[in-house]
Motif scaffolding. Structure first.
Motif, PDB file in Angstrom:
ATOM      1  N   ARG A   1       0.844  -1.192   0.000  1.00  0.00           N
ATOM      2  CA  ARG A   1       0.000   0.000   0.000  1.00  0.00           C
ATOM      3  C   ARG A   1       0.878   1.241   0.000  1.00  0.00           C
ATOM      4  O   ARG A   1       1.892   1.304   0.706  1.00  0.00           O
ATOM      5  CB  ARG A   1      -0.912   0.031   1.238  1.00  0.00           C
ATOM      6  N   THR A   2       0.446   2.238  -0.778  1.00  0.00           N
ATOM      7  CA  THR A   2       1.070   3.562  -0.778  1.00  0.00           C
ATOM      8  C   THR A   2      -0.022   4.597  -0.986  1.00  0.00           C
ATOM      9  O   THR A   2      -0.867   4.450  -1.874  1.00  0.00           O
ATOM     10  CB  THR A   2       2.129   3.705  -1.884  1.00  0.00           C
ATOM     11  N   VAL A   3      -0.005   5.640  -0.186  1.00  0.00           N
ATOM     12  CA  VAL A   3      -0.997   6.706  -0.307  1.00  0.00           C
ATOM     13  C   VAL A   3      -0.625   7.619  -1.466  1.00  0.00           C
ATOM     14  O   VAL A   3       0.511   8.096  -1.555  1.00  0.00           O
ATOM     15  CB  VAL A   3      -1.078   7.511   1.001  1.00  0.00           C
ATOM     16  N   CYS A   4      -1.587   7.854  -2.367  1.00  0.00           N
ATOM     17  CA  CYS A   4      -1.409   8.801  -3.475  1.00  0.00           C
ATOM     18  C   CYS A   4      -2.549   9.811  -3.455  1.00  0.00           C
ATOM     19  O   CYS A   4      -3.505   9.726  -4.241  1.00  0.00           O
ATOM     20  CB  CYS A   4      -1.358   8.070  -4.812  1.00  0.00           C
ATOM     21  N   GLN A   5      -2.468  10.717  -2.498  1.00  0.00           N
ATOM     22  CA  GLN A   5      -3.391  11.839  -2.340  1.00  0.00           C
ATOM     23  C   GLN A   5      -4.813  11.423  -1.985  1.00  0.00           C
ATOM     24  O   GLN A   5      -5.258  11.642  -0.874  1.00  0.00           O
ATOM     25  CB  GLN A   5      -3.372  12.737  -3.583  1.00  0.00           C
ATOM     26  N   ASN A   6      -5.562  10.813  -2.917  1.00  0.00           N
ATOM     27  CA  ASN A   6      -6.948  10.455  -2.607  1.00  0.00           C
ATOM     28  C   ASN A   6      -7.236   8.974  -2.844  1.00  0.00           C
ATOM     29  O   ASN A   6      -8.397   8.574  -2.810  1.00  0.00           O
ATOM     30  CB  ASN A   6      -7.911  11.304  -3.433  1.00  0.00           C
ATOM     31  N   VAL A   7      -6.205   8.175  -3.097  1.00  0.00           N
ATOM     32  CA  VAL A   7      -6.373   6.732  -3.291  1.00  0.00           C
ATOM     33  C   VAL A   7      -5.195   6.000  -2.661  1.00  0.00           C
ATOM     34  O   VAL A   7      -4.137   6.587  -2.403  1.00  0.00           O
ATOM     35  CB  VAL A   7      -6.481   6.356  -4.787  1.00  0.00           C
ATOM     36  N   LEU A   8      -5.392   4.710  -2.417  1.00  0.00           N
ATOM     37  CA  LEU A   8      -4.315   3.819  -1.996  1.00  0.00           C
ATOM     38  C   LEU A   8      -3.949   2.936  -3.176  1.00  0.00           C
ATOM     39  O   LEU A   8      -4.813   2.275  -3.757  1.00  0.00           O
ATOM     40  CB  LEU A   8      -4.756   2.948  -0.821  1.00  0.00           C
ATOM     41  N   VAL A   9      -2.670   2.935  -3.539  1.00  0.00           N
ATOM     42  CA  VAL A   9      -2.179   2.182  -4.685  1.00  0.00           C
ATOM     43  C   VAL A   9      -1.264   1.080  -4.181  1.00  0.00           C
ATOM     44  O   VAL A   9      -0.420   1.303  -3.300  1.00  0.00           O
ATOM     45  CB  VAL A   9      -1.416   3.099  -5.661  1.00  0.00           C
TER      46      VAL A   9
END
Length: 374
Positions: free
Chosen positions: A94-102
């Protein structure tokens, strides 16, 4: 678990809602969990989690967003579409990308690949007790992309530890704190161009500009070879014991991107271009004679005593049509033309970024954020 699904990993993107609804899932999800991507989009991803682990996974989902984490790894069980296969122990990044988790989902199995994934992740969370044997970390490993600092709730001061469940504030998914500026790209891992299939947002690169283009169009020329080497290494990590594409941990780097993009297509070596140009020159015998010895080999040139001033370029072309034809054949607008000269980048066209690279069965995942210092 069959031999195919046990060696695949699919790329998944979920939103910030309490149920972590699917925004994107790559095709390999069918090999691993039995669902087609269209069956998952819009549905809660936490609906696939084992009921005994749901509360822990929901808290992990909330903490990942709140603390703006990146390159984290967790072990938990997810439900297969076929009831006979029950729940599968999965490794989830998991990695946070502003408004989603990728991130990605793959089958968790012991071995060197699992140890490599654990050693390159910034955080490892084991939710399913049987996965304790997978946990592996290096001593004093520096954090290449640290998350945002955890802020204590207002009015707490130096009170009890916020990790204490009895004193932890309730989970509130709305509103959530602002996240650092990051974007994620999904690249084609099976081509040299590394075409861009997906762009999460327009915070750093505009999706309408990057979609379908080579990733290296947005890497500065001075860093292109370096980034190519990084991607080759990550591809080598993302191969299972059978030599099939799979997941392979995280790689971290810093490079400069071209916001407006450029033309990074392969240019023929100089010596090969010289051979091509020479073959075009030799195609016109008269032109070669004039190039080798323009005075002694020409029969229509007067002697040195009566030599007149050379005619203009237009007159030469009229008196020697073959020479004009040869010049047209040597025009670099042919398909073998080299790249046009590119002007130096103006201030603001280049941005230094921190990047996380990871390989998966369906592609390469690249997550970038603006670097804090050049």
């Amino acid at each position: 678990m069959d031999s195919v699904s046990s060696h695949v990993s699919f790329i998944g993107i979920v939103d910030f809602t309490e149920d972590a609804r699917w925004v994107y899932a790559s095709e390999s999800v069918q090999d691993l969990l039995g669902f087609e991507p269209r069956e998952l989009i819009g549905r809660p991803s936490l609906g696939l989690v084992h009921p005994d682990e749901l509360a822990q996974v929901r808290k992990m989902h909330y903490d990942t967003i709140k603390q703006d984490k990146a390159a984290t790894l967790a072990y938990l069980r997810m439900k297969h579409k076929d009831p006979c296969k029950g729940y599968i122990l999965c490794s989830i990044t998991r990695t946070v990308c502003q408004n989603v988790l990728v991130g990605s989902v793959s089958f968790a199995s012991p071995g060197p690949r699992a140890m490599h994934n654990n050693s390159t992740a910034q955080e490892v969370t084991v939710i399913t007790p049987s996965a304790r044997d997978f946990e592996f970390r290096r001593w004093n490993d520096p954090n290449p992309m640290p998350p945002c600092p955890i802020l204590a709730p207002p009015g707490r001061g130096n009170g009890p530890d916020v990790d204490d469940p009895s004193h932890s504030p309730p989970m509130r998914f709305n509103p959530l704190p602002h996240q650092s500026v990051r974007t994620s790209l999904i690249l084609d891992r099976f081509s040299e161009r590394c075409g861009i299939h997906y762009c999460a947002n327009d915070s750093i690169l505009p999706p309408e500009t990057v979609m379908g283009r080579s990733f290296f169009d947005f890497v500065t020329p001075r860093h292109e070879d370096l980034v190519r080497n990084w991607i080759d290494v990550v591809k080598g990590w993302g191969v299972n014991e059978r030599g099939q594409p799979s997941d392979g941990g995280f790689g971290f780097g810093k490079f400069a991107i071209c916001v407006r993009g450029r033309d990074s297509r392969y240019v023929l070596p100089h010596y090969f271009l010289c051979l091509i140009l020479m073959s075009q020159l030799f195609s016109d015998f008269h032109f070669i004679l004039n190039v080798l010895n323009p005075v002694s080999l020409r029969t229509d040139v007067p002697s040195s005593r009566t030599r007149r001033s050379p005619p203009s370029n237009s007159a030469r072309s009229q008196s020697h049509p073959s020479r004009a034809r040869s010049h047209s054949r040597r025009d670099l607008s042919s398909p073998l033309r080299v790249r046009e000269y590119q002007k130096p980048s103006a201030p603001g066209d280049e941005i230094m970024v921190d990047a996380i690279f990871s390989a998966h069965s369906d592609g390469l995942l690249v997550i970038i954020r603006k670097a804090s210092s050049s």
